[in-house]
Scaffold this motif. Structure first.
Motif, mmCIF file in Angstrom:
data_model
loop_
_atom_site.group_PDB
_atom_site.id
_atom_site.type_symbol
_atom_site.label_atom_id
_atom_site.label_comp_id
_atom_site.label_asym_id
_atom_site.label_seq_id
_atom_site.Cartn_x
_atom_site.Cartn_y
_atom_site.Cartn_z
ATOM 1 N N ASN A 1 38.078 -48.367 -60.897
ATOM 2 C CA ASN A 1 39.393 -48.524 -60.915
ATOM 3 C C ASN A 1 40.048 -49.864 -60.782
ATOM 4 O O ASN A 1 41.109 -50.375 -61.190
ATOM 5 C CB ASN A 1 39.996 -47.801 -59.667
ATOM 6 C CG ASN A 1 39.743 -46.094 -59.752
ATOM 7 O OD1 ASN A 1 39.828 -45.814 -60.953
ATOM 8 N ND2 ASN A 1 39.907 -45.265 -58.729
ATOM 9 N N THR A 2 39.164 -50.781 -60.147
ATOM 10 C CA THR A 2 39.955 -52.170 -59.789
ATOM 11 C C THR A 2 39.077 -53.164 -60.783
ATOM 12 O O THR A 2 39.947 -53.845 -61.120
ATOM 13 C CB THR A 2 39.381 -52.629 -58.169
ATOM 14 O OG1 THR A 2 39.589 -51.687 -57.511
ATOM 15 C CG2 THR A 2 39.757 -53.848 -57.932
ATOM 16 N N TYR A 3 37.938 -52.850 -61.022
ATOM 17 C CA TYR A 3 37.239 -53.815 -62.245
ATOM 18 C C TYR A 3 37.087 -53.165 -63.459
ATOM 19 O O TYR A 3 36.457 -53.951 -64.325
ATOM 20 C CB TYR A 3 36.088 -54.259 -61.432
ATOM 21 C CG TYR A 3 36.176 -55.000 -60.064
ATOM 22 C CD1 TYR A 3 36.517 -56.278 -59.943
ATOM 23 C CD2 TYR A 3 35.853 -54.215 -58.866
ATOM 24 C CE1 TYR A 3 36.934 -56.790 -58.808
ATOM 25 C CE2 TYR A 3 36.186 -54.813 -57.742
ATOM 26 C CZ TYR A 3 36.676 -56.392 -57.668
ATOM 27 O OH TYR A 3 36.900 -56.970 -56.428
ATOM 28 N N GLY A 4 37.574 -51.969 -63.751
ATOM 29 C CA GLY A 4 37.559 -51.784 -65.078
ATOM 30 C C GLY A 4 35.966 -51.320 -65.669
ATOM 31 O O GLY A 4 36.034 -51.056 -66.794
ATOM 32 N N MET A 5 35.174 -50.978 -64.765
ATOM 33 C CA MET A 5 33.885 -50.520 -65.059
ATOM 34 C C MET A 5 33.933 -49.255 -65.502
ATOM 35 O O MET A 5 34.738 -48.213 -65.072
ATOM 36 C CB MET A 5 32.877 -50.784 -63.890
ATOM 37 C CG MET A 5 32.616 -52.391 -63.430
ATOM 38 S SD MET A 5 31.171 -52.549 -62.083
ATOM 39 C CE MET A 5 29.965 -52.839 -63.458
ATOM 40 N N THR A 6 32.868 -48.788 -66.136
ATOM 41 C CA THR A 6 32.810 -47.350 -66.615
ATOM 42 C C THR A 6 31.349 -47.000 -66.399
ATOM 43 O O THR A 6 30.384 -47.384 -66.437
ATOM 44 C CB THR A 6 33.084 -47.388 -68.216
ATOM 45 O OG1 THR A 6 32.018 -48.120 -68.780
ATOM 46 C CG2 THR A 6 34.461 -47.509 -68.448
ATOM 47 N N THR A 7 31.162 -45.649 -66.049
ATOM 48 C CA THR A 7 29.888 -45.072 -65.729
ATOM 49 C C THR A 7 29.286 -44.598 -66.908
ATOM 50 O O THR A 7 29.781 -44.266 -67.941
ATOM 51 C CB THR A 7 30.066 -43.628 -64.717
ATOM 52 O OG1 THR A 7 30.909 -42.774 -65.308
ATOM 53 C CG2 THR A 7 30.585 -44.175 -63.554
ATOM 54 N N ILE A 8 27.986 -44.730 -67.225
ATOM 55 C CA ILE A 8 27.203 -44.578 -68.125
ATOM 56 C C ILE A 8 26.006 -43.792 -67.757
ATOM 57 O O ILE A 8 25.462 -43.770 -66.810
ATOM 58 C CB ILE A 8 26.707 -45.969 -69.165
ATOM 59 C CG1 ILE A 8 25.817 -46.959 -68.057
ATOM 60 C CG2 ILE A 8 27.980 -46.694 -69.416
ATOM 61 C CD1 ILE A 8 25.406 -48.010 -69.000
ATOM 62 N N PRO A 9 25.264 -43.138 -68.919
ATOM 63 C CA PRO A 9 24.079 -42.319 -68.546
ATOM 64 C C PRO A 9 23.127 -43.366 -67.454
ATOM 65 O O PRO A 9 22.647 -44.394 -67.711
ATOM 66 C CB PRO A 9 23.386 -42.012 -69.707
ATOM 67 C CG PRO A 9 24.842 -42.119 -70.651
ATOM 68 C CD PRO A 9 25.549 -43.395 -70.134
ATOM 69 N N THR A 10 22.472 -42.726 -66.525
ATOM 70 C CA THR A 10 21.818 -43.247 -65.722
ATOM 71 C C THR A 10 20.202 -43.246 -66.061
ATOM 72 O O THR A 10 19.815 -42.091 -66.621
ATOM 73 C CB THR A 10 22.033 -42.777 -64.182
ATOM 74 O OG1 THR A 10 23.183 -43.018 -63.958
ATOM 75 C CG2 THR A 10 20.946 -43.395 -63.080
ATOM 76 N N PRO A 11 19.627 -44.349 -65.956
ATOM 77 C CA PRO A 11 17.905 -44.167 -66.215
ATOM 78 C C PRO A 11 17.446 -43.110 -65.354
ATOM 79 O O PRO A 11 17.891 -42.944 -64.168
ATOM 80 C CB PRO A 11 17.458 -45.495 -65.904
ATOM 81 C CG PRO A 11 18.533 -46.050 -64.905
ATOM 82 C CD PRO A 11 19.787 -45.499 -65.368
ATOM 83 N N PRO A 12 16.389 -42.701 -65.987
ATOM 84 C CA PRO A 12 15.535 -41.587 -65.039
ATOM 85 C C PRO A 12 15.153 -42.243 -63.833
ATOM 86 O O PRO A 12 14.742 -43.307 -63.718
ATOM 87 C CB PRO A 12 14.422 -40.869 -65.962
ATOM 88 C CG PRO A 12 14.481 -41.619 -67.117
ATOM 89 C CD PRO A 12 15.778 -42.775 -67.059
ATOM 90 N N LEU A 13 15.154 -41.498 -62.663
ATOM 91 C CA LEU A 13 14.674 -41.855 -61.334
ATOM 92 C C LEU A 13 13.187 -42.351 -61.146
ATOM 93 O O LEU A 13 12.867 -43.164 -60.797
ATOM 94 C CB LEU A 13 14.898 -40.794 -60.124
ATOM 95 C CG LEU A 13 14.949 -41.292 -58.833
ATOM 96 C CD1 LEU A 13 15.863 -42.235 -58.733
ATOM 97 C CD2 LEU A 13 15.121 -40.076 -57.898
ATOM 98 N N HIS A 14 12.562 -41.608 -62.408
ATOM 99 C CA HIS A 14 10.922 -42.018 -62.184
ATOM 100 C C HIS A 14 10.700 -43.346 -62.734
ATOM 101 O O HIS A 14 9.717 -44.011 -62.566
ATOM 102 C CB HIS A 14 10.218 -41.204 -62.931
ATOM 103 C CG HIS A 14 10.578 -41.211 -64.588
ATOM 104 N ND1 HIS A 14 11.656 -40.467 -65.359
ATOM 105 C CD2 HIS A 14 9.845 -42.020 -65.423
ATOM 106 C CE1 HIS A 14 11.586 -40.766 -66.253
ATOM 107 N NE2 HIS A 14 10.432 -41.632 -66.706
#
Length: 153
Positions: A11-24
């Motif tokens: 909300n403040t910095y305009g970042m967007t969420t993207i697919p996350t790398p696998p935890l492994h």
């Protein structure tokens, strides 16, 4: 707390969420229980949620440039002098005698070199740091350190 932190970044910095790398991808860092990835332009950060302390995973990463942490109450940088002067030291957390590990660390040093960081394998390679009181007094771990003291790397 993590959700609020991510919400602030979005909300403040305009970042967007993207697919996350696998935890492994971070399987050797067992304290990491979840990863959330955010992006702003060409910049990307992985928000790593840990089961206990964030310190163990931080010191297990490939080089000093990524040994930083933001918590709900503070900001931590393990090597503030090196980071602020755009220097990056390969971590000793990996076995230097394993070829795969050396190639991996060199790839990471090259990645951050492309971003303006001067990468090295050893403190000795920086003449201005070679005789630093921080290296001479490295065994004084019971003393409080600050980013401004003469023992800071």
């Amino acid at each position: 707390t993590c959700d609020r932190f991510i919400e602030t970044l979005v909300n403040t910095y305009g970042m967007t969420t993207i697919p996350t790398p696998p935890l492994h991808k971070y399987e050797e860092l067992r304290e990491i229980t979840e990863i959330r990835t955010l992006k702003h332009g060409s910049h990307k950060i992985d928000v790593m949620i840990t089961s206990n302390s964030c310190m163990t995973p931080i010191f297990s990463f490939h080089s000093t440039v990524v040994m930083n942490c933001v918590t709900s109450k503070s900001i931590f940088c393990a090597f503030p002098y090196l980071t602020s002067t755009f220097r990056n030291l390969a971590s000793c957390a990996f076995d230097p005698f394993v070829d795969k590990t050396i190639n991996y660390r060199q790839t990471k040093l090259d990645k951050y070199a492309a971003r303006g960081y001067e990468g090295r394998w050893d403190f000795e390679e920086w003449v201005d740091i070679r005789d630093s009181p921080a290296l001479v007094r490295a065994n004084h771990q019971d003393e409080w350190r600050t980013a401004q003291d003469k023992y800071c790397l």
